[in-house]
Design a protein around this motif. Structure first.
Motif, PDB file in Angstrom:
ATOM      1  N   TYR A  10      26.571  35.655  12.053  1.00 33.61           N
ATOM      2  CA  TYR A  10      27.538  34.558  11.993  1.00 33.61           C
ATOM      3  C   TYR A  10      28.542  34.802  10.860  1.00 33.61           C
ATOM      4  O   TYR A  10      29.749  34.577  11.017  1.00 33.61           O
ATOM      5  CB  TYR A  10      26.826  33.227  11.767  1.00 33.61           C
ATOM      6  N   GLY A  21      36.809  28.120  13.617  1.00 35.09           N
ATOM      7  CA  GLY A  21      36.940  27.732  15.018  1.00 35.09           C
ATOM      8  C   GLY A  21      36.906  28.934  15.945  1.00 35.09           C
ATOM      9  O   GLY A  21      36.175  28.955  16.945  1.00 35.09           O
ATOM     10  N   ALA A  24      33.479  30.586  15.960  1.00 34.43           N
ATOM     11  CA  ALA A  24      32.522  29.823  16.759  1.00 34.43           C
ATOM     12  C   ALA A  24      32.721  30.096  18.252  1.00 34.43           C
ATOM     13  O   ALA A  24      31.746  30.239  19.010  1.00 34.43           O
ATOM     14  CB  ALA A  24      32.668  28.333  16.462  1.00 34.43           C
ATOM     15  N   GLU A  25      33.981  30.183  18.683  1.00 33.81           N
ATOM     16  CA  GLU A  25      34.261  30.494  20.097  1.00 33.81           C
ATOM     17  C   GLU A  25      33.723  31.872  20.453  1.00 33.81           C
ATOM     18  O   GLU A  25      33.138  32.068  21.523  1.00 33.81           O
ATOM     19  CB  GLU A  25      35.769  30.435  20.346  1.00 33.81           C
ATOM     20  N   HIS A  28      30.086  31.694  20.797  1.00 30.46           N
ATOM     21  CA  HIS A  28      29.652  30.737  21.824  1.00 30.46           C
ATOM     22  C   HIS A  28      28.712  29.683  21.230  1.00 30.46           C
ATOM     23  O   HIS A  28      27.679  29.325  21.826  1.00 30.46           O
ATOM     24  CB  HIS A  28      28.964  31.458  22.987  1.00 30.46           C
ATOM     25  N   ILE A  29      29.075  29.193  20.036  1.00 32.17           N
ATOM     26  CA  ILE A  29      28.328  28.104  19.425  1.00 32.17           C
ATOM     27  C   ILE A  29      29.327  27.053  18.940  1.00 32.17           C
ATOM     28  O   ILE A  29      30.532  27.314  18.866  1.00 32.17           O
ATOM     29  CB  ILE A  29      27.456  28.575  18.240  1.00 32.17           C
ATOM     30  N   ALA A  30      28.831  25.864  18.618  1.00 33.69           N
ATOM     31  CA  ALA A  30      29.702  24.795  18.124  1.00 33.69           C
ATOM     32  C   ALA A  30      30.103  25.081  16.680  1.00 33.69           C
ATOM     33  O   ALA A  30      29.317  25.617  15.897  1.00 33.69           O
ATOM     34  CB  ALA A  30      28.988  23.454  18.212  1.00 33.69           C
ATOM     35  N   GLN A  31      31.335  24.703  16.348  1.00 33.25           N
ATOM     36  CA  GLN A  31      31.825  24.977  14.994  1.00 33.25           C
ATOM     37  C   GLN A  31      30.972  24.302  13.911  1.00 33.25           C
ATOM     38  O   GLN A  31      30.685  24.934  12.889  1.00 33.25           O
ATOM     39  CB  GLN A  31      33.285  24.549  14.862  1.00 33.25           C
ATOM     40  N   PRO A  32      30.535  23.032  14.083  1.00 33.25           N
ATOM     41  CA  PRO A  32      29.688  22.431  13.046  1.00 33.25           C
ATOM     42  C   PRO A  32      28.394  23.215  12.815  1.00 33.25           C
ATOM     43  O   PRO A  32      27.912  23.314  11.683  1.00 33.25           O
ATOM     44  CB  PRO A  32      29.409  21.028  13.590  1.00 33.25           C
ATOM     45  N   VAL A  33      27.834  23.769  13.888  1.00 29.19           N
ATOM     46  CA  VAL A  33      26.616  24.571  13.752  1.00 29.19           C
ATOM     47  C   VAL A  33      26.901  25.821  12.925  1.00 29.19           C
ATOM     48  O   VAL A  33      26.126  26.176  12.020  1.00 29.19           O
ATOM     49  CB  VAL A  33      26.070  24.965  15.145  1.00 29.19           C
ATOM     50  N   SER A  35      29.300  26.236  10.709  1.00 32.15           N
ATOM     51  CA  SER A  35      29.550  25.852   9.321  1.00 32.15           C
ATOM     52  C   SER A  35      28.243  25.607   8.576  1.00 32.15           C
ATOM     53  O   SER A  35      28.080  26.019   7.421  1.00 32.15           O
ATOM     54  CB  SER A  35      30.426  24.594   9.271  1.00 32.15           C
TER      55      SER A  35
END
Length: 265
Positions: A10, A21, A24-25, A28-33, A35
């Protein structure tokens, strides 16, 4: 402390995109995850890895140091999983070198082994051996051979690649002194030149001279460029190399296969 390779992966994604952002794309995970995972990694390491501000995200000094080590570590982990899983063998090769004949021989002898090839560059031809991405590599010298074992394969002339309309085009050979005053297009020196293809584009578009091994010039031949042998410059030496600490039957067998006539383009 055990280093979590997932968090390290990551981190590398954010370091390469310098944007949470987009990273994360790509992952393939959410941006808050993402972070949260980066904050957790920073807490585990006791160091801030990124400076985040309204103007963007940049690596800190600690982040830059981690990135230097993270990439080879992840490559080694990937290579380890590859070797432990399905038996495989990967051959690295520099532009202009054709490894197919030797690879075919090894593949015919070991049909259950997955054999891959990886094109390398001046920047990573040694690195991919040390970090395990390849089992053996066809190297163009000079490079540091520390930590490697190698078998000499062949030496080939160097040529001057010039535009077809250049004053040296059509000559049987030239001397190094004939290149004096010419704009030399060099990897690591000429801005924007990181590959053979880019080097040739610079010569074709802006003129000048690129010095290449003969097989590379032939492999990348094009109508708007020509090459002329340089008679008084040292030839380019090619060796097969592998990590000195690795002793596997497949490496020994492949080295024996290529110690005969050299496969080249």
């Amino acid at each position: 402390m055990d280093l979590d390779l997932r968090k390290l992966r990551y981190f590398v994604a954010v370091a390469e995109h310098l944007n949470f952002g987009r990273a994360a794309e790509a992952l393939h995970i959410a941006q808050p995850v993402l972070s949260r995972q980066i904050r957790a990694l920073e807490a585990e390491l006791g160091a801030q890895l990124f400076d985040r501000s309204s103007s963007g995200t940049v690596l800190t000094d600690a982040g830059a140091r981690l990135l230097d080590d993270a990439r080879p570590l992840l490559a080694q982990a990937s290579a380890l999983l590859r070797r432990v899983g399905t038996e495989s063998f990967t051959v690295g090769f520099m532009p202009g070198l054709i490894v197919t004949p030797a690879v075919r021989v090894l593949a015919a002898r070991h049909p259950s082994v997955r054999i891959d090839v990886l094109r390398t560059t001046w920047e990573d031809q040694v690195e991919v051996i040390h970090d395990g991405r390849v089992d053996v590599g066809y190297l163009r010298l000079p490079v540091s051979l520390d930590g490697l074992r190698c078998v000499p394969l062949f030496a080939e002339p160097r040529v001057a690649v010039v535009p077809a309309s250049h004053r040296l085009a059509g000559k049987e050979s030239v001397l190094e002194s004939d290149l004096a005053g010419e704009r030399l297009v060099q990897h690591g020196v000429t801005p924007g030149v990181r590959s053979v293809e880019e080097k040739l584009e610079h010569v074709a578009l802006q003129g000048g001279v690129a010095v290449l091994p003969l097989s590379t010039a032939v492999f990348y031949s094009r109508e708007d460029l020509t090459h002329v042998p340089i008679s008084d410059i040292a030839p380019n030496e090619v060796v097969l190399a592998w990590a000195a600490h690795r002793h596997t039957p497949l490496i020994a067998e492949f080295a024996e296969i290529v110690s005969g006539p050299a496969p080249r383009g």
